[in-house]
Design an enzyme around this catalytic site. Structure first.
Site, short mmCIF file in Angstrom:
data_model
loop_
_atom_site.label_atom_id
_atom_site.label_comp_id
_atom_site.label_asym_id
_atom_site.label_seq_id
_atom_site.Cartn_x
_atom_site.Cartn_y
_atom_site.Cartn_z
N CYS A 132 0.84 -1.20 0.00
CA CYS A 132 0.00 0.00 0.00
C CYS A 132 0.87 1.25 0.00
O CYS A 132 1.43 1.61 1.05
CB CYS A 132 -0.93 -0.01 1.21
SG CYS A 132 -1.94 1.47 1.34
N CYS B 154 -0.47 4.11 2.13
CA CYS B 154 -0.26 3.93 3.57
C CYS B 154 1.21 4.16 3.95
O CYS B 154 1.49 4.76 4.99
CB CYS B 154 -0.61 2.49 4.00
SG CYS B 154 -2.12 1.83 3.32
N ASP B 155 2.13 3.66 3.15
CA ASP B 155 3.52 3.54 3.62
C ASP B 155 4.57 4.37 2.89
O ASP B 155 5.73 4.36 3.30
CB ASP B 155 3.94 2.05 3.55
CG ASP B 155 3.12 1.19 4.50
OD1 ASP B 155 2.65 1.75 5.52
OD2 ASP B 155 2.95 0.00 4.24
#
Ligand code: NAP
Length: 311
Positions: free
Chosen positions: A135, A138-139
C-alpha cells in the site's frame, strides 16, 4: 434458527463494523459475523495516518479498529465469532450457515474484504512492515529519500510507482515481462518520470536482511541470471512494494452474486444484483481501497438495507 435478523453483516473490517454501527443506530436487529479478529487488513497495519479524524501523528490499525468495534457494540450490533461455510442469498429470507450454527436475516451485507496478492518470493512474510508493503498510500512516507522497488506492470504498479517517486529518491519497477500492461497514458507518464526506472523480464526470488529488508535476489526470467540487490549502506534498507493484484474473499458468494474478476459488482448504493443483498468494502469493484472508502461503503450499505426493509 428462531431469530430472523434485520441484517447480517459478514466480516468485521472497517466496512462491516461501520455497517454495524449504522444498522445498530437505525435500530435494526443486527448480527456481525467474523471468523477471526476484527479489522481485516487494518489489523496488521502498523500505522494509519490518513483516516480523517484519526490521531495526529498516526496510530496503529488495531488501535483504530478497537474504536470501530466499540462503536458498533455501543449501538447494539450483536457479535458472533464463527466461520461462514455457505450462504443462501437468493430467497426473501437469507440464510448464513456457519461452523457452529445457522442464521437467518432479511438482508445481508457482504464485507469480507480482500487481501493483496503476495509477490510470491522466499521470506516475503518475514519482511511485511519491515520493508515489504502492498500500500503506497499507507507507507510511502516511511520511504522518504530511500530507494524503493515496485513489483508489477499493471495500472496499479505504475501509478503507485509514480506516487512513490514523490517520496523515494529512486523507484525501480520490476516486471516479469518486457512491456507493461498498464494503460499507454499511464506508461507515458512513468517513462517521462526521471525517478522511475525499470527492470524488465525480472522476478523477485528471495528477500534478506537482519530485521529489515536490506537485500534481495532477483532473477532474469529469460536468461536465468540471478542478481543480488543490496541496500545503499547509508540507508541500511530499501522498500519493496507489491502491486500484482488483490485476492478478494468472495468464493462463498460465487454463483449467486454478480462478480467481475472475482470482485462483487454493486451500484453506487452498494446494491448487488440480488434484492436485500449489499456489498461493502474492498471485495467490491471500486477505484480506491482504503479505510475511509470501506467505512463509507458500510454506512451506505446499512442505510440501503434499512430502506429495503421499510419497503
Ligand atoms: P492487473 O492489471 O491485473 O496487473 C497485475 C500486474 O501484476 C500485471 O502486470 C502482471 O503481469 C503482474 N503480475 C501478476 N501476477 C504476478 C506474479 N505472480 N509475479 C509477478 N508479476 C505478476 O492488476 P492492477 O494493476 O492491480 O489493476 C487491477 C484492475 O484495476 C485493472 O483492471 C486496472 O486497469 C484497474 N486499475 C485502474 C486504474 C486506473 O484506471 N487509474 C488504477 C489502478 C487499477 P503481466 O502483465 O505479465 O500479466
Amino acid at each position: 434458527m428462531s431469530t430472523i435478523y434485520d441484517v447480517i453483516i459478514i466480516g468485521a473490517g472497517p466496512a462491516g463494523l461501520a455497517a454495524g454501527l449504522y444498522a445498530g443506530r437505525a435500530r435494526l436487529k443486527t448480527l456481525i459475523i467474523e471468523k477471526g479478529s476484527d479489522g481485516g487488513q487494518i489489523a496488521i497495519t502498523d500505522e494509519i495516518e490518513n483516516y480523517p479524524g484519526g490521531m495526529l501523528g498516526g496510530e496503529s490499525g488495531p488501535d483504530l479498529i478497537k474504536r470501530f468495534t466499540a462503536q458498533a457494540a455501543h449501538f447494539g450490533a450483536e457479535r458472533l465469532t464463527d466461520n461462514v461455510q455457505s450462504v443462501e442469498l437468493t430467497g426473501e429470507i437469507k440464510k448464513v450457515h456457519c461452523s457452529k450454527g445457522d442464521y437467518e436475516a432479511k438482508t445481508v451485507i457482504l464485507a469480507t474484504g480482500a487481501t493483496p496478492r503476495p509477490i510470491g518470493c522466499e521470506n516475503e512474510e518475514e519482511f511485511i512492515g519491515k520493508g515489504v508493503s502492498y500500500c503506497a498510500t499507507c507507507d510511502a512516507r516511511f520511504f522518504e529519500d530511500f530507494e524503493v522497488y515496485v513489483v508489477g506492470g499493471g495500472d496499479s504498479a505504475v501509478e503507485e510507482a509514480m506516487y512513490l517517486s514523490k517520496f523515494a529518491r529512486k523507484v525501480t519497477i520490476i516486471h516479469r515481462r518486457n512491456e507493461l500492461r498498464a494503460a499507454k497514458s499511464i506508461q507515458e507518464k512513468a517513462f517521462a518520470n526521471e525517478k522511475v526506472h525499470f527492470m524488465w523480464d525480472t522476478v523477485v526470488q528471495s528477500l534478506h536482511g537482519d530485521g529489515v529488508l536490506s537485500s534481495m535476489v532477483v532473477k532474469n526470467v529469460k536468461t536465468g541470471e540471478l542478481t543480488t540487490i543490496e541496500a545503499d549502506p547509508d540507508d541500511g534498507m530499501f522498500g519493496l512494494f507489491g502491486f500484482i493484484g488483490f485476492l478478494p474473499f468472495t468464493s462463498l458468494y460465487e454463483g449467486q452474486v454478480e462478480m467481475q474478476n472475482g470482485y462483487i459488482v454493486t451500484d453506487p448504493d452498494m446494491h448487488t444484483n440480488l434484492p436485500g443483498v449489499f456489498a461493502a468494502g474492498d471485495l467490491r469493484v471500486k477505484s480506491l481501497r482504503q479505510v475511509i472508502t470501506a467505512a463509507a461503503d458500510g454506512a451506505i450499505a446499512a442505510m440501503q438495507a434499512e430502506h429495503y426493509l421499510n419497503q
